[in-house]
Design an enzyme around this catalytic site. Structure first.
Site, PDB file in Angstrom:
ATOM      1  N   CYS A   1      38.884  34.237 -77.881  1.00  0.00           N
ATOM      2  CA  CYS A   1      38.905  33.008 -78.846  1.00  0.00           C
ATOM      3  C   CYS A   1      40.577  32.306 -78.929  1.00  0.00           C
ATOM      4  CB  CYS A   1      38.515  33.889 -80.334  1.00  0.00           C
ATOM      5  SG  CYS A   1      39.568  32.387 -81.583  1.00  0.00           S
ATOM      6  N   LEU A   2      40.553  30.576 -78.651  1.00  0.00           N
ATOM      7  CA  LEU A   2      42.891  30.592 -78.233  1.00  0.00           C
ATOM      8  C   LEU A   2      42.948  30.618 -79.414  1.00  0.00           C
ATOM      9  CD1 LEU A   2      41.333  27.196 -76.658  1.00  0.00           C
ATOM     10  CD2 LEU A   2      41.447  29.208 -75.754  1.00  0.00           C
TER      11      LEU A   2
ATOM     12  N   GLY B   1      34.922  26.306 -76.171  1.00  0.00           N
ATOM     13  CA  GLY B   1      34.390  25.928 -77.612  1.00  0.00           C
ATOM     14  C   GLY B   1      36.014  26.148 -78.240  1.00  0.00           C
TER      15      GLY B   1
ATOM     16  N   HIS C   1      33.469  30.593 -86.876  1.00  0.00           N
ATOM     17  CA  HIS C   1      35.063  30.012 -87.224  1.00  0.00           C
ATOM     18  C   HIS C   1      34.547  28.975 -88.996  1.00  0.00           C
ATOM     19  CE1 HIS C   1      37.536  30.772 -84.490  1.00  0.00           C
ATOM     20  NE2 HIS C   1      37.214  30.653 -83.697  1.00  0.00           N
TER      21      HIS C   1
ATOM     22  N   HIS D   1      29.760  32.053 -81.892  1.00  0.00           N
ATOM     23  CA  HIS D   1      31.064  32.275 -82.240  1.00  0.00           C
ATOM     24  C   HIS D   1      31.812  30.927 -82.987  1.00  0.00           C
ATOM     25  CE1 HIS D   1      35.578  33.249 -80.601  1.00  0.00           C
ATOM     26  NE2 HIS D   1      35.724  32.271 -81.365  1.00  0.00           N
ATOM     27  N   GLU D   2      31.843  29.855 -82.266  1.00  0.00           N
ATOM     28  CA  GLU D   2      32.399  28.650 -83.453  1.00  0.00           C
ATOM     29  C   GLU D   2      32.101  28.520 -84.882  1.00  0.00           C
ATOM     30  OE1 GLU D   2      34.892  27.952 -81.788  1.00  0.00           O
ATOM     31  OE2 GLU D   2      34.818  28.368 -79.775  1.00  0.00           O
TER      32      GLU D   2
ATOM     33  N   GLN E   1      39.976  25.961 -86.179  1.00  0.00           N
ATOM     34  CA  GLN E   1      40.828  26.253 -85.841  1.00  0.00           C
ATOM     35  C   GLN E   1      42.364  24.751 -84.820  1.00  0.00           C
ATOM     36  OE1 GLN E   1      37.962  27.753 -82.343  1.00  0.00           O
ATOM     37  NE2 GLN E   1      40.223  29.156 -82.456  1.00  0.00           N
TER      38      GLN E   1
HETATM   39 CO    CO Z   1      36.677  31.275 -81.554  1.00  0.00          CO
END
Ligand code: CO
Length: 167
Positions: A91-92, A43, A137, A133-134, A48
């Protein structure tokens, strides 16, 4: 376009609503899928990649051609379960960090697809977790903001290190 990592300021800002999805938004989504796959993520949210707009992409298969690609514009939760589930998340934008985060067990989310059509997704399990989660963001919220005291203490040194390195 590149993956933005903690503590880039764009990760902490609320993202702007998107009007009618246009070619620019579709190109943004394509770039986001590419960047997500390059990092083997499932995701990614537009902030991001440094774009403060309300777009998220998800593919639980983590690779092109595997799993379903979801691109959701202006996602909004319209229903959620009363109970929450705790599970480990990463998380990336926070490479190397994980922690246990409580999330609603199931959700119904509405938004637009890339053609501007209205979509509604009913999800539980991992998909429900990734959607939450997304969408966080888009509010400038990271999973580390939702950790319990033990996990929070555990990630602190690494966060400090990332901040120092960014300076
Ligand atoms: Co994330």
């Amino acid at each position: 376009m590149e993956l933005k990592k903690y503590p880039e300021p764009c990760l902490f800002e609320p993202a702007e609503e998107i009007g009618e999805p246009d070619d620019e938004v579709r190109e943004l989504a394509a770039s986001m899928f590419e960047i997500m796959y390059a990092s083997r993520g499932i995701g990614l949210a537009a902030p991001q990649v440094g774009v403060s707009r309300r777009l998220i992409v998800i593919n639980l298969g983590a690779a092109p051609g595997q799993g379903d690609e979801i691109a959701l514009v202006n996602p909004e939760f319209v229903e959620r379960s009363r109970d929450v589930v705790e599970d480990e998340e990463g998380c990336l934008s926070l490479p190397g960090l994980t922690g246990v985060v409580p999330r609603w067990r199931s959700v119904v989310v509405q938004g637009l697809d890339l053609k501007g059509g209205e979509v509604e997704i009913r999800a539980d399990g991992l998909l429900a977790r990734v959607l939450q989660h997304e969408t966080d963001h888009l509010e400038g919220v990271l999973f580390i903001d939702k950790l319990g005291p033990v996990d929070r203490a555990a990630v602190k040194p690494k966060l400090r290190e990332m901040k120092a390195k960014a300076r």
